[in-house]
Design an enzyme around this catalytic site. Structure first.
Site, PDB file in Angstrom:
ATOM      1  N   HIS A   1     -68.514 -13.078 -47.234  1.00 16.11           N
ATOM      2  CA  HIS A   1     -69.309 -14.149 -47.826  1.00 16.11           C
ATOM      3  C   HIS A   1     -70.033 -14.825 -46.648  1.00 16.11           C
ATOM      4  CE1 HIS A   1     -66.369 -14.529 -51.520  1.00 16.11           C
ATOM      5  NE2 HIS A   1     -66.875 -13.315 -51.377  1.00 16.11           N
TER       6      HIS A   1
ATOM      7  N   TYR B   1     -83.254  -2.099 -35.391  1.00 18.07           N
ATOM      8  CA  TYR B   1     -81.804  -1.962 -35.573  1.00 18.07           C
ATOM      9  C   TYR B   1     -81.406  -2.171 -37.027  1.00 18.07           C
ATOM     10  CZ  TYR B   1     -81.787  -1.544 -30.651  1.00 18.07           C
ATOM     11  OH  TYR B   1     -82.049  -1.075 -29.401  1.00 18.07           O
TER      12      TYR B   1
END
Ligand SMILES: [Zn+2]
Length: 205
Positions: free
Chosen positions: A94, A119
């Site tokens: 979360h 990336y």
């Protein structure tokens, strides 16, 4: 890696995730495939204070066979393993910026974040938004299943990311890349931004 080492690695990475504020309270969960089943973080356990001996162990059919009861979100992990044969580990957090992005109403649900860095494109790729379901609703598992075949990373609406990887390191690196990219995206909202071009993205895929 033998099972004792995997247990230590889960606790070490869990503590690192918690200390850096990447998931709070008892939220977030980690699982790793082992020779005869899975290791999973227990229900109501903080990633910051995991005990290697109390991690949940599930057999090949997903039945708990040792340790504390597994996370109530274990079905999210199971779906990833079932739909992606090369999965060695799954991480669900979360993490604040990813959750914030999962609440925005104007994102593309087929690909939530733009290609900000190379990336991100290499470690996460296309990120679909899974519709919202209340906690514990098993319909969420089926909704994730619809995406899991094509995506190793998904974002649950108003909830957070679920990321599968070939190893624990790969899954953690990808979920961290996702969280950093969500942060960058929020920082850049409203600013004139040069994202990677479709050609640049193609070169990375
Ligand atoms: Zn969750």
């Amino acid at each position: 890696m033998n099972e004792a080492k995997v247990r230590e690695a889960i606790c070490e990475i869990g503590a690192s995730i918690f200390e850096r504020g990447l998931t709070a309270g008892s939220s977030g969960n980690i699982s790793v495939r082992v020779a005869d089943g899975w290791l999973m973080t227990p229900t109501n356990a903080s990633l910051g204070r995991l005990d290697p001996a109390r991690l949940s162990k599930l057999d090949d059919s997903g039945r708990p066979i040792g340790g504390d009861a597994p996370t109530k979100e274990s079905f999210l992990h199971r779906v990833m393993y079932e739909e992606r044969g090369d999965t060695g580990a799954v991480v669900h957090l979360h993490s604040t910026h990813s959750v914030a992005v999962s609440c925005l109403s104007d994102v593309d649900p087929h690909d939530v974040l733009p290609p900000i860095t190379a990336y991100y494109v290499m470690r996460v790729g296309r990120l679909p938004l899974v519709p919202y379901f209340r906690p514990g609703d098993l319909a969420l598992a089926e909704a994730v299943r619809d995406f899991a075949g094509k995506h190793h990373a998904v974002l649950l609406a108003n909830h957070g990311p679920v990321v599968a990887g070939s190893s624990l390191d790969a899954a953690v690196n990808a979920v961290e890349e996702l969280e950093e990219t969500a942060k960058l995206y929020l920082l850049l909202r409203g600013a004139k931004t040069r994202f990677l071009t479709p050609q640049q993205v193609k070169e990375l895929q």
